[in-house]
Design a protein around this motif. Structure first.
Motif, short mmCIF file in Angstrom:
data_model
loop_
_atom_site.label_atom_id
_atom_site.label_comp_id
_atom_site.label_asym_id
_atom_site.label_seq_id
_atom_site.Cartn_x
_atom_site.Cartn_y
_atom_site.Cartn_z
N ALA A 36 0.83 -1.21 0.00
CA ALA A 36 0.00 0.00 0.00
C ALA A 36 0.86 1.26 0.00
O ALA A 36 1.90 1.32 0.64
CB ALA A 36 -0.93 0.00 1.21
N ARG A 37 0.37 2.28 -0.72
CA ARG A 37 1.11 3.54 -0.82
C ARG A 37 0.54 4.63 0.07
O ARG A 37 1.10 5.73 0.16
CB ARG A 37 1.14 4.00 -2.27
N SER A 38 -0.59 4.36 0.69
CA SER A 38 -1.18 5.33 1.61
C SER A 38 -2.07 4.58 2.58
O SER A 38 -2.46 3.43 2.34
CB SER A 38 -2.01 6.37 0.86
N ALA A 39 -2.41 5.24 3.69
CA ALA A 39 -3.30 4.61 4.67
C ALA A 39 -4.67 4.34 4.05
O ALA A 39 -5.29 3.30 4.33
CB ALA A 39 -3.42 5.50 5.90
N ALA A 40 -5.14 5.25 3.21
CA ALA A 40 -6.45 5.05 2.58
C ALA A 40 -6.42 3.86 1.63
O ALA A 40 -7.37 3.06 1.58
CB ALA A 40 -6.86 6.32 1.83
N GLU A 41 -5.32 3.73 0.89
CA GLU A 41 -5.21 2.60 -0.02
C GLU A 41 -5.14 1.29 0.76
O GLU A 41 -5.76 0.29 0.38
CB GLU A 41 -3.98 2.73 -0.91
N LEU A 42 -4.40 1.28 1.86
CA LEU A 42 -4.32 0.08 2.69
C LEU A 42 -5.70 -0.30 3.21
O LEU A 42 -6.09 -1.48 3.17
CB LEU A 42 -3.36 0.30 3.85
N ASP A 43 -6.45 0.68 3.68
CA ASP A 43 -7.79 0.40 4.21
C ASP A 43 -8.68 -0.22 3.13
O ASP A 43 -9.40 -1.19 3.39
CB ASP A 43 -8.41 1.69 4.73
N ALA A 44 -8.60 0.29 1.92
CA ALA A 44 -9.40 -0.24 0.83
C ALA A 44 -8.95 -1.65 0.46
O ALA A 44 -9.77 -2.52 0.16
CB ALA A 44 -9.31 0.68 -0.39
N MET A 45 -7.65 -1.89 0.48
CA MET A 45 -7.13 -3.21 0.16
C MET A 45 -7.57 -4.24 1.19
O MET A 45 -7.96 -5.36 0.84
CB MET A 45 -5.60 -3.17 0.07
N VAL A 46 -7.52 -3.86 2.45
CA VAL A 46 -7.95 -4.79 3.50
C VAL A 46 -9.44 -5.08 3.36
O VAL A 46 -9.88 -6.23 3.52
CB VAL A 46 -7.62 -4.22 4.90
N ASP A 47 -10.22 -4.06 3.04
CA ASP A 47 -11.66 -4.28 2.82
C ASP A 47 -11.90 -5.28 1.69
O ASP A 47 -12.76 -6.16 1.80
CB ASP A 47 -12.35 -2.95 2.48
N ARG A 48 -11.17 -5.13 0.60
CA ARG A 48 -11.36 -6.05 -0.54
C ARG A 48 -10.96 -7.47 -0.17
O ARG A 48 -11.65 -8.43 -0.53
CB ARG A 48 -10.56 -5.56 -1.75
N ARG A 49 -9.86 -7.59 0.55
CA ARG A 49 -9.42 -8.94 0.95
C ARG A 49 -10.41 -9.54 1.94
O ARG A 49 -10.78 -10.73 1.83
CB ARG A 49 -8.02 -8.87 1.56
N ALA A 50 -10.87 -8.76 2.91
CA ALA A 50 -11.84 -9.27 3.89
C ALA A 50 -13.15 -9.64 3.21
O ALA A 50 -13.89 -10.51 3.70
CB ALA A 50 -12.08 -8.22 4.98
N GLY A 51 -13.44 -9.01 2.07
CA GLY A 51 -14.66 -9.33 1.32
C GLY A 51 -14.55 -10.57 0.46
O GLY A 51 -15.51 -10.92 -0.22
N GLY A 52 -13.38 -11.22 0.48
CA GLY A 52 -13.23 -12.48 -0.23
C GLY A 52 -12.44 -12.42 -1.52
O GLY A 52 -12.25 -13.45 -2.17
N LEU A 53 -11.97 -11.24 -1.93
CA LEU A 53 -11.18 -11.14 -3.14
C LEU A 53 -9.84 -11.84 -2.92
O LEU A 53 -9.23 -11.69 -1.86
CB LEU A 53 -10.94 -9.67 -3.51
N PRO A 54 -9.37 -12.64 -3.88
CA PRO A 54 -8.06 -13.29 -3.71
C PRO A 54 -6.97 -12.27 -3.40
O PRO A 54 -6.96 -11.17 -3.95
CB PRO A 54 -7.83 -13.96 -5.07
N LEU A 55 -6.06 -12.64 -2.53
CA LEU A 55 -4.99 -11.74 -2.12
C LEU A 55 -4.23 -11.20 -3.33
O LEU A 55 -3.90 -10.01 -3.39
CB LEU A 55 -4.03 -12.47 -1.18
N GLU A 56 -3.98 -12.07 -4.31
CA GLU A 56 -3.20 -11.65 -5.48
C GLU A 56 -3.94 -10.60 -6.30
O GLU A 56 -3.32 -9.72 -6.89
CB GLU A 56 -2.86 -12.87 -6.34
#
Length: 262
Positions: A36-56
């Motif tokens: 992640a390049r920013s805290a906001a981007e990290l938050d969005a990435m964690v949301d997507r992963r927690a929602g079931g999107l493959p980590l890759e």
């Protein structure tokens, strides 16, 4: 540039991933934080992963044979077991080998083989999925590879006939009736065309194998990933195509590869 770890509450990322059922929450948190390049981007990435999107798909890349391979959302994620196929191919490929990666997806196999063998490899690949081909072209560019859009051998230049030294194929080999039994990450987020191998899982494999003798150079090799249960039928397809074949297995990776020689 990734974020400084000091500005992030890393344990909270781990907790969110654990709550979503991510078995390797600590490892995944490390990758997300360093990407992640920013805290906001990290938050969005964690949301997507927690929602079931493959980590890759969240990261935008997969680690394969020590390389970072770009993987766009909705595309097939290279499996670690397929690294065994690449290792087997690397033992057979010379420094100026002509390599063909069929059903290439994002191009991981051919790119990894070219990296293992050296800059003299003449790399070609093909896939029927336009989105996969766009991604594969980005991955193959560093190796000087050419990725063709079309069904198996159909889009390849005639100049490759009888010249391919190493032909790789991780064709779909899941039987149609078993698609519903796959993990949700594959079933819901990867293209059906990359998974479904027909009634017994070998429809595409058989087409790859049947066409291979026309494209292989004398002494050239075809390597096809399959399952231990399906290997006898894959071997039979090699024999029907006139290719002398053997099976290689890796218990650690649960990997089975059939290797044939023209």
């Amino acid at each position: 540039m990734s974020l400084s770890r000091s500005v992030l509450d890393v344990p909270s990322v781990v907790r969110r991933l654990r709550a979503a059922g991510c078995v390797f929450a600590e490892d995944e948190a490390e990758l997300l934080v360093t990407t992640a390049r920013s805290a906001a981007e990290l938050d969005a990435m964690v949301d997507r992963r927690a929602g079931g999107l493959p980590l890759e798909h969240v990261l935008g890349w997969a680690e394969f044979c020590g390389l970072r391979i770009a993987v766009d959302p909705g595309l097939f994620v290279p499996r670690r077991r397929t690294e065994f196929l690449v290792r087997q191919a690397a033992a057979l490929a010379g420094p100026s080998a002509v390599v063909l990666d069929l059903c290439c997806g994002v191009g991981a196999l051919g790119v990894a083989l070219a990296a293992a063998v050296g800059p003299g490899v003449d790399l070609h690949a093909s896939d029927v999925d336009p989105a996969a081909v766009r991604c594969a072209r980005r991955n193959a560019s560093a190796a000087g590879g050419t990725v063709h859009l079309g069904d198996l051998y159909e889009p390849l230049p005639d100049g490759l006939r009888g010249r391919v030294d190493v032909l790789l194929a991780n064709a779909p080999y899941v039987p149609t009736a078993a698609i519903g039994l796959l993990p949700a990450e594959a079933r819901e987020h990867e293209p059906r065309v990359a998974l479904d191998g027909g009634a017994d899982g070998l429809d595409v494999q058989r087409r790859v194998i049947a066409g291979a003798p026309e494209w292989l150079a004398p002494g050239g090799h075809l390597l096809v990933e399959t399952s231990g249960r399906q290997a006898p039928r894959t071997l039979a397809a090699f024999a029907a195509a006139g290719l002398a074949a053997r099976t290689a297995e890796c218990e650690e990776l649960d990997a089975t590869v059939v290797i044939g020689r023209r």
